[in-house]
Write a protein that holds these residues in place. Structure first.
Motif, PDB file in Angstrom:
ATOM      1  N   MET A   1       0.821  -1.199   0.000  1.00  0.00           N
ATOM      2  CA  MET A   1       0.000   0.000   0.000  1.00  0.00           C
ATOM      3  C   MET A   1       0.866   1.264   0.000  1.00  0.00           C
ATOM      4  O   MET A   1       0.463   2.257  -0.561  1.00  0.00           O
ATOM      5  CB  MET A   1      -0.924  -0.003   1.213  1.00  0.00           C
ATOM      6  N   ALA A  48      -1.097  -2.640  -7.432  1.00  0.00           N
ATOM      7  CA  ALA A  48      -2.443  -3.192  -7.217  1.00  0.00           C
ATOM      8  C   ALA A  48      -2.500  -4.658  -7.628  1.00  0.00           C
ATOM      9  O   ALA A  48      -3.120  -5.478  -6.945  1.00  0.00           O
ATOM     10  CB  ALA A  48      -3.470  -2.371  -7.991  1.00  0.00           C
ATOM     11  N   GLU A  50      -0.028  -6.760  -7.516  1.00  0.00           N
ATOM     12  CA  GLU A  50       0.683  -7.505  -6.475  1.00  0.00           C
ATOM     13  C   GLU A  50      -0.189  -7.702  -5.239  1.00  0.00           C
ATOM     14  O   GLU A  50      -0.176  -8.770  -4.621  1.00  0.00           O
ATOM     15  CB  GLU A  50       1.977  -6.779  -6.098  1.00  0.00           C
ATOM     16  N   ILE A  51      -0.976  -6.691  -4.907  1.00  0.00           N
ATOM     17  CA  ILE A  51      -1.899  -6.810  -3.771  1.00  0.00           C
ATOM     18  C   ILE A  51      -2.947  -7.876  -4.063  1.00  0.00           C
ATOM     19  O   ILE A  51      -3.244  -8.719  -3.217  1.00  0.00           O
ATOM     20  CB  ILE A  51      -2.562  -5.446  -3.458  1.00  0.00           C
ATOM     21  N   ASN A  52      -3.492  -7.865  -5.269  1.00  0.00           N
ATOM     22  CA  ASN A  52      -4.500  -8.864  -5.644  1.00  0.00           C
ATOM     23  C   ASN A  52      -3.936 -10.276  -5.570  1.00  0.00           C
ATOM     24  O   ASN A  52      -4.607 -11.195  -5.087  1.00  0.00           O
ATOM     25  CB  ASN A  52      -5.042  -8.582  -7.046  1.00  0.00           C
ATOM     26  N   ILE A  55      -3.606 -11.259  -1.928  1.00  0.00           N
ATOM     27  CA  ILE A  55      -4.914 -11.565  -1.330  1.00  0.00           C
ATOM     28  C   ILE A  55      -5.379 -12.963  -1.762  1.00  0.00           C
ATOM     29  O   ILE A  55      -5.856 -13.741  -0.951  1.00  0.00           O
ATOM     30  CB  ILE A  55      -5.947 -10.486  -1.714  1.00  0.00           C
ATOM     31  N   ILE A  61      -2.114  -8.014   3.900  1.00  0.00           N
ATOM     32  CA  ILE A  61      -1.575  -6.803   3.284  1.00  0.00           C
ATOM     33  C   ILE A  61      -1.429  -5.743   4.352  1.00  0.00           C
ATOM     34  O   ILE A  61      -2.378  -5.404   5.046  1.00  0.00           O
ATOM     35  CB  ILE A  61      -2.514  -6.281   2.153  1.00  0.00           C
TER      36      ILE A  61
END
Length: 62
Positions: A1, A48, A50-52, A55, A61
């Motif tokens: 983030m 984004a 990488e975050i997905n 998850i 995260i």
């Protein structure tokens, strides 16, 4: 983030500088700043993604 936060702050900075460059007709700077904004947007997209992925793998995260 943090990567996204940093890139958003850069975009805000670049937009302010772009408006100033437009006002004085410094078109080379406008082009450079436009490219920098596009690069930052691309970096936000990568972060984004990488975050997905994290998850989907069940990672936390922070």
């Amino acid at each position: 983030m943090k990567e996204i936060d940093d890139q958003v702050l850069l975009i805000v900075k670049y937009v302010r500088e772009l408006k100033q460059a437009e006002d004085i007709g410094d078109w080379d700077k406008v082009i450079g700043l436009s490219d920098a904004i596009q690069d930052s947007g691309h970096n936000i997209g990568k972060a984004a993604d990488e975050i997905n992925v994290a998850i989907k793998r069940g990672m936390h995260i922070g």
